[in-house]
Write a protein that holds these residues in place. Sequence first.
Motif, short mmCIF file in Angstrom:
data_model
loop_
_atom_site.label_atom_id
_atom_site.label_comp_id
_atom_site.label_asym_id
_atom_site.label_seq_id
_atom_site.Cartn_x
_atom_site.Cartn_y
_atom_site.Cartn_z
N ALA A 48 0.82 -1.21 0.00
CA ALA A 48 0.00 0.00 0.00
C ALA A 48 0.85 1.26 0.00
O ALA A 48 0.45 2.30 -0.52
CB ALA A 48 -0.93 0.00 1.21
N ILE A 49 2.04 1.19 0.61
CA ILE A 49 3.02 2.28 0.60
C ILE A 49 4.34 1.67 0.14
O ILE A 49 4.84 0.75 0.78
CB ILE A 49 3.18 2.93 1.98
CG1 ILE A 49 1.83 3.44 2.50
CG2 ILE A 49 4.19 4.08 1.92
CD1 ILE A 49 1.90 4.02 3.90
N GLN A 50 4.88 2.16 -0.94
CA GLN A 50 6.07 1.54 -1.52
C GLN A 50 7.06 2.58 -2.00
O GLN A 50 6.68 3.68 -2.39
CB GLN A 50 5.66 0.62 -2.67
CG GLN A 50 4.77 1.30 -3.70
CD GLN A 50 4.17 0.34 -4.70
OE1 GLN A 50 4.77 0.09 -5.74
NE2 GLN A 50 2.99 -0.19 -4.39
N THR A 60 11.18 8.67 -3.25
CA THR A 60 9.89 9.09 -2.70
C THR A 60 9.14 7.85 -2.24
O THR A 60 9.61 6.72 -2.38
CB THR A 60 9.03 9.82 -3.75
OG1 THR A 60 8.70 8.90 -4.80
CG2 THR A 60 9.74 11.03 -4.34
N TRP A 61 7.95 8.08 -1.71
CA TRP A 61 7.06 6.99 -1.32
C TRP A 61 5.76 7.12 -2.11
O TRP A 61 5.16 8.19 -2.17
CB TRP A 61 6.77 7.04 0.18
CG TRP A 61 7.97 6.75 1.01
CD1 TRP A 61 8.85 7.66 1.54
CD2 TRP A 61 8.46 5.46 1.38
NE1 TRP A 61 9.86 7.03 2.22
CE2 TRP A 61 9.64 5.67 2.15
CE3 TRP A 61 8.03 4.16 1.17
CZ2 TRP A 61 10.38 4.63 2.68
CZ3 TRP A 61 8.76 3.11 1.70
CH2 TRP A 61 9.92 3.34 2.45
N LEU A 62 5.35 6.04 -2.76
CA LEU A 62 4.12 6.00 -3.53
C LEU A 62 3.04 5.31 -2.71
O LEU A 62 3.24 4.20 -2.20
CB LEU A 62 4.34 5.24 -4.84
CG LEU A 62 3.14 5.18 -5.80
CD1 LEU A 62 2.92 6.54 -6.44
CD2 LEU A 62 3.38 4.11 -6.87
N GLU A 68 -4.44 4.03 3.87
CA GLU A 68 -3.13 4.66 4.08
C GLU A 68 -3.12 6.09 3.52
O GLU A 68 -2.58 7.01 4.15
CB GLU A 68 -2.04 3.82 3.41
CG GLU A 68 -1.82 2.45 4.03
CD GLU A 68 -2.86 1.41 3.63
OE1 GLU A 68 -2.89 0.33 4.25
OE2 GLU A 68 -3.66 1.68 2.69
N ALA A 69 -3.74 6.27 2.36
CA ALA A 69 -3.82 7.61 1.77
C ALA A 69 -4.64 8.54 2.67
O ALA A 69 -4.27 9.70 2.90
CB ALA A 69 -4.43 7.54 0.38
N THR A 332 5.37 6.86 11.00
CA THR A 332 5.12 5.47 10.62
C THR A 332 3.65 5.31 10.26
O THR A 332 2.77 5.62 11.06
CB THR A 332 5.49 4.51 11.76
OG1 THR A 332 6.90 4.63 12.03
CG2 THR A 332 5.20 3.07 11.36
N VAL A 333 3.40 4.86 9.05
CA VAL A 333 2.03 4.65 8.56
C VAL A 333 1.92 3.20 8.10
O VAL A 333 2.69 2.76 7.24
CB VAL A 333 1.69 5.60 7.40
CG1 VAL A 333 0.26 5.37 6.93
CG2 VAL A 333 1.88 7.06 7.80
N ALA A 334 0.97 2.48 8.67
CA ALA A 334 0.74 1.07 8.31
C ALA A 334 2.03 0.27 8.36
O ALA A 334 2.29 -0.58 7.48
CB ALA A 334 0.09 0.99 6.93
N GLY A 335 2.85 0.54 9.37
CA GLY A 335 4.08 -0.21 9.55
C GLY A 335 5.24 0.25 8.71
O GLY A 335 6.34 -0.30 8.81
#
Length: 435
Positions: A48-50, A60-62, A68-69, A332-335
């Motif tokens: 979900a975050i990569q 960056t993080w997508l 998560e967004a 930290t978002v969703a680990g």
Amino acid sequence: MATSSEQSGPVTQSPTQMRRMLPADMVERGGCPFDPPSGVRQRRDQGAIQPLKLLNGAPTWLVVGLPEARAILADPRFSSDRVRYPDVTTLQPHEVEQLAAAARNGGPAAGVEPKVESRTDGMFVFMDPPEHTRLRRLLTGQFTVRRMKALESRLREIAVEHIEAMRAAGTEADLVPAYALPIPSLAICELLGVDYADRAEFQERTAIALNSETPDDERARAGLELYGFIQGLVAAKRAQAGDDILSGLVHDADPPLTDAQLTDVALVLLGAGHETTANMLGLGTFALLEHPEQLAALRADPALMDNAIEELLRYLSIIQMGVSRVAIEDVTVAGVRIPAGATVIIATPEVNRDTRHWDDPDRLDVHRPRSTHLAFGHGIHQCLGQQLARAEMKVGLSELITRLPDLRLAVPAEQVPLRNEMLIFGVHSLPVTWA
């Protein structure tokens, strides 16, 4: 004007620069014109975050997951302020390397220390509280229920007038200039108190500014001309107030807004008020014509229109890539740990197809129950004019499919020109015909 342009220049370039810094397969839609770009879809199962490296070399993080967004867009530790905090999507490769070198040498993380102490512009979409809070509150006070109610009947008049004009001219039309663009353009012109005769001027310059393939000098020139046009409008409202939103902002704000702030605010409202909805009307009609079973369901049961509007907003997601934010501290978002200074890109077209939230999200289904989506964003920056946009879409599509029951494409679908080079996705033209 100098203060505003110095501060708002990087802000207005940010979306275009972000698009330029992404690989082509992450911004250009091919195959099915209604699906997210293939490069984004291929990342659907990669988290979900990569991590994502831009063409300028910046990491960056997508974000491709809905919860998560939403968490990031609602978190004050992620900044929208492109003046105070550098967004790496706006940087050239040598600037990225300079930041990396500073980090290797133990310097402060980019984005942690603001570049300026205060702001005097009015680009509220790229602000954080408290500046954003004040401007947003003033604007919310102008988008009154009375104004929106009064506009509903006017929207229907506009739609019917333009359909009848198309009929009078024959049995074929390009739906974009003949219908999709005039409805929101007339509406925002009336709300802001802009002479509709001037619409061509701001539409032309807005199109240049939103075209990522336009040379920078041409975009800058169009931006300055558009800014001058809005400055003249603000001056006219100071001299003679009307019953419109801009007059209210000019005369009712306490403390008063400066001319620079008013010009910036009006620029955002005027551009966003016609560009986005016009493309939703054009692309939405295209999508319905290419999904005849869905169009038939709407014609059979007009009560489905509210559902259909939300489904089209989700399914099409016309903001090409989405929005970006800068982490101002480690979060930290969703680990996933996102370091201070990192730029996060919310891939809205893919977020709105999160398989954890929707069953068969790649299918257009006007019967799908209304649910949360990010077509209008989330958090304090959620679209101010979303109810207006919904009303324009509902009236525009309802009148079109009712008054032209045999509406169909006049060319093969693959010949419809897509706005791949624009920040707002859609169709450049939509040739249609009817009996």
